[in-house]
Design a protein around this motif. Structure first.
Motif: not given
Length: 253
Positions: A48-53, A73-89
């Protein structure tokens, strides 16, 4: 449910990073107001991914995601993605590689989750909706269902709106590779035998509404198992808290 704030080293990023994880508890007998956990040897896993701010903590702070996940009954993983747009910057870290490749491997190492496609899901909001749709489409063999809420649906158009944030991602000229464009990806993956189920949701008052409608129209012309939902709402947590519940029902029922 058990809640973990993990501090882990990422080889892809080259730094320590943080990820929040909620996992079903095998037994919660005597816990008041909580439905008994579903006992499984391996749990379905939602990234589960967060937004830009925002950051990795935001879903826990702004929604009742732990309570919603308990129902399924699920696992939820919430990572830090910075302001990367989930890209190899271009000027920054490799967040695409981290989220799409390294993080699932680490979660399978630490928790009872499977690497099988039918057990893995990805979703997000705004920048995270873009990231989820992009990662899910580019990794059809890894994720069986993908959802985006209020997504940055048109990254080309986003060059105007998010210019300052996108320069570290794509460089000063803001040349967007085709694998970062959701419209191109949707067409390219249309014939893939394992393309994921897709869900998109957006508020009719959202500043990204028109972009989402155009991506909706693109998907509807293609051969996807595709679900679209809109209702009155803006780019806000009131809307996202409501829609994450729709997404979980769509994914897991």
């Amino acid at each position: 449910m058990a809640y973990f704030e993990m501090h882990i080293y990422s080889e892809s990023l080259g730094v320590q990073t943080t990820v929040n994880v909620i996992v079903p508890q095998q037994s919660n007998s005597g816990e008041i107001g909580v439905v008994t956990a579903v006992e499984k040897k391996q749990y379905p896993c939602l990234y589960l991914l967060h937004g830009l701010s925002d950051d990795h903590s935001i879903w826990m702070r702004r929604t009742s995601i732990e309570r919603y996940a308990q129902k399924y009954g699920i696992c939820v993983v919430m990572p830090f993605g910075g302001r990367s747009f989930y890209t190899d910057m271009k000027y920054g870290e490799k967040y695409y590689t981290y989220i799409a490749e390294e993080l699932p491997r680490l979660m399978q190492e630490f928790f009872p989750v499977s690497g099988k496609r039918e057990y893995n899901y990805i979703a997000g909001l705004s920048m995270g909706g873009y990231g989820a749709l992009k990662i899910g489409l580019r990794n059809c063999e890894k994720f069986c269902a993908v959802a985006g809420i209020s997504s940055v649906a048109d990254i080309e158009k986003g060059k105007e709106r998010f210019r300052n944030a996108l320069i570290p991602v794509f460089g000063e000229e803001l040349v967007i590779p085709k694998e970062e464009n959701l419209f191109t990806l949707a067409e390219e993956k249309n014939s893939h035998p394992q393309k994921p189920r897709i869900f998109m949701g957006v508020g009719t008052g959202d500043f990204l509404y028109e972009d989402n409608c155009r991506l909706r129209d693109a998907f509807q012309k293609l051969d996807y198992d595709y679900t679209y939902r809109e209702s009155e709402g803006i780019h806000s947590w009131e809307f996202w808290d409501e829609y994450i519940q729709y997404i979980l029902e769509w994914m897991f029922q």
